[in-house]
Scaffold this active site. Sequence first.
Site, PDB file in Angstrom:
ATOM      1  N   ASP A  21       0.806  -1.220   0.000  1.00 54.38           N
ATOM      2  CA  ASP A  21       0.000   0.000   0.000  1.00 54.38           C
ATOM      3  C   ASP A  21       0.838   1.268   0.000  1.00 54.38           C
ATOM      4  O   ASP A  21       2.048   1.220   0.203  1.00 54.38           O
ATOM      5  CB  ASP A  21      -0.961  -0.004   1.211  1.00 54.38           C
ATOM      6  CG  ASP A  21      -0.283  -0.456   2.500  1.00 54.38           C
ATOM      7  OD1 ASP A  21       0.947  -0.419   2.577  1.00 54.38           O
ATOM      8  OD2 ASP A  21      -0.998  -0.845   3.430  1.00 54.38           O
ATOM      9  N   ASN A  34      -7.374  -3.198  14.413  1.00 54.15           N
ATOM     10  CA  ASN A  34      -8.756  -3.554  14.051  1.00 54.15           C
ATOM     11  C   ASN A  34      -8.808  -4.757  13.107  1.00 54.15           C
ATOM     12  O   ASN A  34      -9.835  -5.049  12.524  1.00 54.15           O
ATOM     13  CB  ASN A  34      -9.467  -2.356  13.401  1.00 54.15           C
ATOM     14  CG  ASN A  34      -8.810  -1.924  12.100  1.00 54.15           C
ATOM     15  OD1 ASN A  34      -7.792  -2.499  11.693  1.00 54.15           O
ATOM     16  ND2 ASN A  34      -9.377  -0.929  11.436  1.00 54.15           N
ATOM     17  N   HIS A  58      -6.995  -5.120  10.320  1.00 52.92           N
ATOM     18  CA  HIS A  58      -6.785  -4.870   8.889  1.00 52.92           C
ATOM     19  C   HIS A  58      -5.461  -5.476   8.412  1.00 52.92           C
ATOM     20  O   HIS A  58      -4.516  -5.658   9.183  1.00 52.92           O
ATOM     21  CB  HIS A  58      -6.897  -3.382   8.536  1.00 52.92           C
ATOM     22  CG  HIS A  58      -5.750  -2.500   8.922  1.00 52.92           C
ATOM     23  ND1 HIS A  58      -5.939  -1.208   9.354  1.00 52.92           N
ATOM     24  CD2 HIS A  58      -4.414  -2.690   8.901  1.00 52.92           C
ATOM     25  CE1 HIS A  58      -4.772  -0.651   9.589  1.00 52.92           C
ATOM     26  NE2 HIS A  58      -3.819  -1.527   9.327  1.00 52.92           N
ATOM     27  N   GLU A  99      -9.598  -2.298   5.473  1.00 53.52           N
ATOM     28  CA  GLU A  99     -10.285  -2.033   6.726  1.00 53.52           C
ATOM     29  C   GLU A  99     -11.500  -2.963   6.855  1.00 53.52           C
ATOM     30  O   GLU A  99     -11.961  -3.528   5.859  1.00 53.52           O
ATOM     31  CB  GLU A  99     -10.758  -0.571   6.746  1.00 53.52           C
ATOM     32  CG  GLU A  99      -9.645   0.453   6.589  1.00 53.52           C
ATOM     33  CD  GLU A  99      -8.769   0.605   7.851  1.00 53.52           C
ATOM     34  OE1 GLU A  99      -8.684  -0.334   8.659  1.00 53.52           O
ATOM     35  OE2 GLU A  99      -8.171   1.684   8.006  1.00 53.52           O
TER      36      GLU A  99
HETATM   37  C1  GLP Z   1      -0.436   0.127   8.565  1.00 55.60           C
HETATM   38  C2  GLP Z   1      -0.099  -0.694   7.333  1.00 55.60           C
HETATM   39  C3  GLP Z   1      -0.244  -2.179   7.584  1.00 55.60           C
HETATM   40  C4  GLP Z   1       0.412  -2.556   8.891  1.00 55.60           C
HETATM   41  C5  GLP Z   1      -0.273  -1.833  10.018  1.00 55.60           C
HETATM   42  C6  GLP Z   1       0.283  -2.178  11.382  1.00 55.60           C
HETATM   43  O1  GLP Z   1      -1.767   0.477   8.663  1.00 55.60           O
HETATM   44  N1  GLP Z   1      -0.878  -0.334   6.190  1.00 55.60           N
HETATM   45  O2  GLP Z   1       0.328  -2.890   6.502  1.00 55.60           O
HETATM   46  O3  GLP Z   1       0.326  -3.941   9.093  1.00 55.60           O
HETATM   47  O4  GLP Z   1      -0.081  -0.435   9.793  1.00 55.60           O
HETATM   48  O5  GLP Z   1       1.380  -1.368  11.674  1.00 55.60           O
HETATM   49  P1  GLP Z   1       2.422  -1.628  12.813  1.00 55.60           P
HETATM   50  O6  GLP Z   1       3.287  -2.751  12.347  1.00 55.60           O
HETATM   51  O7  GLP Z   1       3.194  -0.351  12.910  1.00 55.60           O
HETATM   52  O8  GLP Z   1       1.664  -1.951  14.046  1.00 55.60           O
END
Ligand code: GLP
Length: 241
Positions: A67, A136, A138, A143
Amino acid sequence: MEVIIAKDYETLSRQAATIIAAQIIGRPDSVLGLATGSTPVGTYKHLVALYREGIIDFSRVKTFNLDEYYGVAPDNPCSYRWFMEENLFKHINILPENTYIPNGLAQDTAAECREYEEKIHRAGGIDLQLLGIGGNGHIGFNEPSDNFQSATHLVDLDPQTIEANSRFFASPDQVPRQALSMGIKSIMAARRIILLANGKAKARAVYEMIRGPITPELPASVLQLHPQAAVIIDQEAAALL
Ligand code: GLP
């Protein structure tokens, strides 16, 4: 779904890097799906170390990131392109033209998303997809929603995601409200998936992903249906299992 509980974040990161390294050694022209966020940072450090030791070679590897924030330029330090350059790409011998990330500045987002899917397809599909998980549930920026059908698309970010990701920005109102993300369909098409999670803030989402019903309300639960998905979590993230 295989569940591996690692002693701590360091062990989790080493295990994930080992799996990715084995994939690259077994198939030097592998197509990797990559993730951003704080979770995979340790994995990328281990991959850089394995590269420096001469154990892995990225010269034929292709990567597709999950993304990118919409409206954010690649040279903005908050972009996921910047994140990938800093944490992985600039430290290894991957060819810049083999690193794909959705273009956050695309005017025609529908065309950008369609072309991104076509590029993955032309590369032969993703051999190994690395994932983190949002609080959440995702994956990528998929989402909670009412279906699992999406390919790469423009996403409206959840208030919870905006809040969680605001730590990477000067203030919450600077977090983009939209992103371009590979869809659940694109992720599920990967031949193999590893999802990483650490810390107690992920325990509830991890529990729901593994033990809960398969529902687009908890997007990561779809991984229960993937024939080659492994979840590597630390003890804190595994606390509710
Ligand atoms: C973002 C990314 C996800 C990632 C998530 C969790 O929203 N788009 O790909 O898994 O954050 O992030 P973190 O690893 O910092 O908890």
